[in-house]
Design a protein around this motif. Structure first.
Motif, short mmCIF file in Angstrom:
data_model
loop_
_atom_site.label_atom_id
_atom_site.label_comp_id
_atom_site.label_asym_id
_atom_site.label_seq_id
_atom_site.Cartn_x
_atom_site.Cartn_y
_atom_site.Cartn_z
N GLN A 155 0.81 -1.21 0.00
CA GLN A 155 0.00 0.00 0.00
C GLN A 155 0.85 1.27 0.00
O GLN A 155 0.38 2.33 -0.40
CB GLN A 155 -0.92 -0.01 1.22
N PHE A 156 2.09 1.17 0.43
CA PHE A 156 2.96 2.34 0.49
C PHE A 156 3.80 2.52 -0.78
O PHE A 156 4.15 3.64 -1.13
CB PHE A 156 3.91 2.25 1.69
N PHE A 157 4.11 1.42 -1.45
CA PHE A 157 5.08 1.51 -2.54
C PHE A 157 4.59 0.99 -3.90
O PHE A 157 5.27 1.22 -4.89
CB PHE A 157 6.37 0.74 -2.17
N TYR A 158 3.46 0.30 -3.96
CA TYR A 158 3.03 -0.23 -5.25
C TYR A 158 2.53 0.91 -6.12
O TYR A 158 1.57 1.60 -5.79
CB TYR A 158 1.95 -1.29 -5.07
N TYR A 159 3.18 1.10 -7.26
CA TYR A 159 2.96 2.26 -8.12
C TYR A 159 1.59 2.30 -8.77
O TYR A 159 1.17 3.35 -9.25
CB TYR A 159 4.03 2.28 -9.22
N ASP A 160 0.84 1.20 -8.80
CA ASP A 160 -0.47 1.20 -9.45
C ASP A 160 -1.60 1.52 -8.47
O ASP A 160 -2.76 1.54 -8.86
CB ASP A 160 -0.74 -0.15 -10.11
N LEU A 161 -1.25 1.79 -7.21
CA LEU A 161 -2.24 2.20 -6.23
C LEU A 161 -2.23 3.72 -6.07
O LEU A 161 -1.32 4.39 -6.55
CB LEU A 161 -1.95 1.53 -4.88
N GLU A 162 -3.24 4.25 -5.39
CA GLU A 162 -3.36 5.69 -5.23
C GLU A 162 -2.94 6.11 -3.82
O GLU A 162 -2.98 5.32 -2.88
CB GLU A 162 -4.80 6.13 -5.49
N GLY A 163 -2.56 7.38 -3.68
CA GLY A 163 -2.30 7.96 -2.37
C GLY A 163 -1.12 7.36 -1.64
O GLY A 163 -1.10 7.34 -0.41
N ASN A 164 -0.12 6.89 -2.36
CA ASN A 164 1.06 6.33 -1.71
C ASN A 164 2.31 7.10 -2.12
O ASN A 164 2.23 8.15 -2.76
CB ASN A 164 1.20 4.84 -1.99
N ILE A 165 3.48 6.56 -1.76
CA ILE A 165 4.73 7.29 -1.98
C ILE A 165 5.02 7.57 -3.46
O ILE A 165 5.34 8.71 -3.83
CB ILE A 165 5.90 6.55 -1.31
N PRO A 166 4.91 6.59 -4.37
CA PRO A 166 5.13 6.91 -5.79
C PRO A 166 4.17 7.96 -6.33
O PRO A 166 4.56 8.81 -7.14
CB PRO A 166 4.93 5.55 -6.48
N THR A 167 2.91 7.90 -5.89
CA THR A 167 1.93 8.89 -6.35
C THR A 167 2.32 10.29 -5.91
O THR A 167 2.30 11.25 -6.71
CB THR A 167 0.53 8.55 -5.80
N TRP A 168 2.67 10.43 -4.64
CA TRP A 168 3.08 11.75 -4.13
C TRP A 168 4.35 12.24 -4.83
O TRP A 168 4.46 13.42 -5.16
CB TRP A 168 3.31 11.68 -2.63
N PHE A 169 5.29 11.33 -5.06
CA PHE A 169 6.53 11.72 -5.71
C PHE A 169 6.27 12.24 -7.13
O PHE A 169 6.79 13.29 -7.52
CB PHE A 169 7.48 10.52 -5.77
N SER A 170 5.43 11.52 -7.90
CA SER A 170 5.11 11.95 -9.26
C SER A 170 4.36 13.28 -9.24
O SER A 170 4.62 14.16 -10.07
CB SER A 170 4.27 10.88 -9.96
N SER A 171 3.43 13.43 -8.30
CA SER A 171 2.67 14.68 -8.21
C SER A 171 3.58 15.85 -7.89
O SER A 171 3.44 16.94 -8.46
CB SER A 171 1.58 14.54 -7.15
N ILE A 172 4.53 15.65 -6.98
CA ILE A 172 5.47 16.71 -6.62
C ILE A 172 6.35 17.08 -7.82
O ILE A 172 6.61 18.27 -8.08
CB ILE A 172 6.32 16.29 -5.41
N LEU A 173 6.81 16.08 -8.55
CA LEU A 173 7.63 16.36 -9.74
C LEU A 173 6.86 17.21 -10.75
O LEU A 173 7.39 18.18 -11.30
CB LEU A 173 8.05 15.05 -10.41
#
Length: 210
Positions: free
Chosen positions: A17-35
């Motif tokens: 739930q924290f790292f799987y890139y195909d889920l929402e509201g996790n670390i990859p999602t926040w990282f992409s949004s910040i970029l």
């Protein structure tokens, strides 16, 4: 990978739930949004520098900033996912177009490319090449790999390792494209800020020499 290794942590459930890139509201999602938001902020700075230097394309830079601000928001809350089911059902889509948002996105990308063609050709060679390469990587990942993922889902399902691999390539390539674009924007800002004419400070009348 966490899904297939079944790594469990007491009190945390799975790390998926924290790292799987195909889920929402996790670390990859926040990282992409910040970029993407950094690209919006950087494009806004470029627009301001372009306007100060008399660059005719400052409005294009401003609109580019707004577009990336929207992309940042979309990455965070998955706005484009809201049109998938209505489009798929109304147009009877499936297979490569299972994720039907690409049907709406691809024409918008074409319109954007046409509208920004003259702007792109007016940029210095390095900026032009960087924009094209980063754009091809990002759009190719977001739309192209999404269609590949649709075929993989049809064949193997959402819970399969092949789909996880395709999703990983898609998200990684999107991040790479955004990072390259952010670098190009940084270079453009430095170039335009360097060309901004220096303003002559006003001299108060009491300081004039006799």
């Amino acid at each position: 990978m966490f899904r297939y290794l079944h790594l469990e942590f007491r009190g945390l459930g799975t790390m998926e739930q924290f790292f799987y890139y195909d889920l929402e509201g996790n670390i990859p999602t926040w990282f992409s949004s910040i970029l993407l938001f950094l690209c919006a902020e950087r494009a806004w700075q470029v627009a301001s520098a372009a306007r100060a230097s008399g660059d005719r394309w400052h409005r294009h830079w401003r609109w580019l900033s707004l577009i990336f601000a929207y992309l940042s928001l979309d990455e965070l809350v998955q706005l484009h996912e809201q049109v998938v089911v209505p489009l798929r059902e109304s147009l009877s889509l499936g297979g490569v177009l299972r994720f039907a948002w690409v049907v709406a996105a691809v024409p918008l990308v074409v319109v954007f490319a046409i509208a920004y063609l003259r702007f792109l050709m007016a940029q210095p060679l390095w900026t032009r090449v960087a924009f094209i390469v980063s754009g091809v990587i990002y759009v190719g990942a977001a739309a192209g790999m999404e269609m590949v993922g649709a075929l993989v889902v049809t064949a193997f399902g959402f819970q399969s390792l092949p789909y996880a691999a395709v999703s990983g390539v898609e998200e990684g390539a999107e991040m790479l494209g955004v990072v390259l674009f952010l670098g190009a924007l940084t270079q453009a800002r430095a170039r335009l800020q360097g060309s901004t004419p220096a303003t002559t400070p006003s001299v108060p009348p009491w300081s004039t020499r006799p």
